[in-house]
Enzyme design. Structure first.
Site, PDB file in Angstrom:
ATOM      1  N   SER A  71      -5.726  -8.101  10.115  1.00 43.57           N
ATOM      2  CA  SER A  71      -6.638  -8.798   9.222  1.00 43.57           C
ATOM      3  C   SER A  71      -7.758  -9.457  10.033  1.00 43.57           C
ATOM      4  O   SER A  71      -8.450  -8.791  10.815  1.00 43.57           O
ATOM      5  CB  SER A  71      -5.860  -9.817   8.387  1.00 43.57           C
ATOM      6  OG  SER A  71      -6.636 -10.292   7.313  1.00 43.57           O
ATOM      7  N   ASP A 129      -5.141  -1.114   0.791  1.00 45.58           N
ATOM      8  CA  ASP A 129      -5.471  -2.409   1.378  1.00 45.58           C
ATOM      9  C   ASP A 129      -6.947  -2.728   1.117  1.00 45.58           C
ATOM     10  O   ASP A 129      -7.830  -1.974   1.530  1.00 45.58           O
ATOM     11  CB  ASP A 129      -5.186  -2.360   2.888  1.00 45.58           C
ATOM     12  CG  ASP A 129      -5.435  -3.687   3.586  1.00 45.58           C
ATOM     13  OD1 ASP A 129      -6.000  -4.608   2.967  1.00 45.58           O
ATOM     14  OD2 ASP A 129      -5.050  -3.799   4.768  1.00 45.58           O
ATOM     15  N   ASP A 182      -0.640  -4.133  -0.111  1.00 41.32           N
ATOM     16  CA  ASP A 182      -0.797  -3.176   0.989  1.00 41.32           C
ATOM     17  C   ASP A 182      -1.398  -3.841   2.227  1.00 41.32           C
ATOM     18  O   ASP A 182      -1.287  -3.307   3.334  1.00 41.32           O
ATOM     19  CB  ASP A 182      -1.676  -1.997   0.552  1.00 41.32           C
ATOM     20  CG  ASP A 182      -0.940  -1.055  -0.388  1.00 41.32           C
ATOM     21  OD1 ASP A 182       0.287  -1.201  -0.537  1.00 41.32           O
ATOM     22  OD2 ASP A 182      -1.591  -0.169  -0.977  1.00 41.32           O
ATOM     23  N   HIS A 183      -2.039  -4.984   2.022  1.00 40.20           N
ATOM     24  CA  HIS A 183      -2.588  -5.708   3.176  1.00 40.20           C
ATOM     25  C   HIS A 183      -1.520  -6.565   3.860  1.00 40.20           C
ATOM     26  O   HIS A 183      -1.524  -6.707   5.080  1.00 40.20           O
ATOM     27  CB  HIS A 183      -3.746  -6.609   2.750  1.00 40.20           C
ATOM     28  CG  HIS A 183      -4.386  -7.340   3.892  1.00 40.20           C
ATOM     29  ND1 HIS A 183      -5.067  -6.683   4.903  1.00 40.20           N
ATOM     30  CD2 HIS A 183      -4.426  -8.662   4.213  1.00 40.20           C
ATOM     31  CE1 HIS A 183      -5.503  -7.573   5.782  1.00 40.20           C
ATOM     32  NE2 HIS A 183      -5.128  -8.773   5.392  1.00 40.20           N
TER      33      HIS A 183
END
Length: 234
Positions: A71, A129, A182-183
């Site tokens: 991230s 994501d 999904d992230h």
């Protein structure tokens, strides 16, 4: 290995989003990046990271440098790799960078410089994501290559490697639906101990206390090795 964690908590999330609405900064004359990423890296570098990297470089002068992040940490990993090469601290061939769920970090010039100077650079994207799609390309931003896209729940070793960073309709850009889970989950398996809230783990202990390694990470390592992108040490 240099590892950068992702965004932690609502306060950092809001600060990161607001930072994307501010000006971009010139990063080492290789491109423009958002003020939030710029300030984040140059806060960490003199606050202990530089000293540790320089010490380890002196102790292990022949070692490669693996740089990873998830991230926000993916953007910081990207900047760190660029900084180490641009400042002449490490040869480009010694830098091995891999990020997970990385947002767009810099403009087109930054992405092109990264592509030309960081040969071992991979962005892993999990299915839908949303974070790799922000900030949008319309803000004059572009991902650097290569993208490894899992168009699935990461419960299989099926993925696509895209040779270009951010083409419309390619890899993750071929999907318009987003799914935030999904992230927060990369290399998910039936056992949630593999990954929690975006923390990437490549090993865990079994019931006997022996370490085992996530088989999907091994599949990725095998792919890189088979293509001459990962060297095994004796």
């Amino acid at each position: 290995m240099i590892a950068f964690r992702g965004t932690s908590g609502n306060f950092e999330t809001v600060a990161e989003i607001l930072g994307m609405l501010k000006k971009k900064d010139n990063f080492l004359n290789i491109g423009l990046i958002y003020d939030y990423f710029f300030n984040g890296f140059f806060f960490l570098w003199p606050a202990g990271l530089e000293a540790q990297v320089m010490t380890l470089r002196k102790v292990y002068p022949t070692y490669d440098v693996y740089i990873v992040g998830h991230s926000l940490g993916g953007s910081l990993a990207s900047l760190c790799a660029a900084y180490l090469v641009k400042q002449g601290l490490f040869e480009p061939e010694k830098i091995k960078m891999m990020t997970f769920g990385q947002p767009r970090t810099g403009d087109v010039r930054y992405a092109e410089w990264h592509d030309a100077n960081i040969p071992f650079s991979y962005r892993v994207v999990h299915h839908l994501d949303p974070i790799p799609h922000i900030p949008p390309q319309e803000f004059d931003l572009m991902h650097h290559r290569f993208e490894i896209w899992y168009d699935n729940a990461m419960t299989t070793a099926n993925y696509t490697i895209c040779p270009y960073g951010d083409l419309v309709g390619q890899c993750a850009n071929s999907k318009i639906m987003w799914q935030f889970d999904d992230h927060t989950h990369y290399y998910w398996s039936a056992n949630p101990e593999w990954t929690k809230l975006g923390e990437i783990r490549i090993s865990k202990k079994n019931k006997k206390g022996n370490k085992t390694v996530n088989k999907y990470v091994l599949e990725l390592a095998r792919l890189l090795y088979d293509n001459g992108l990962l060297m095994a040490k004796e």
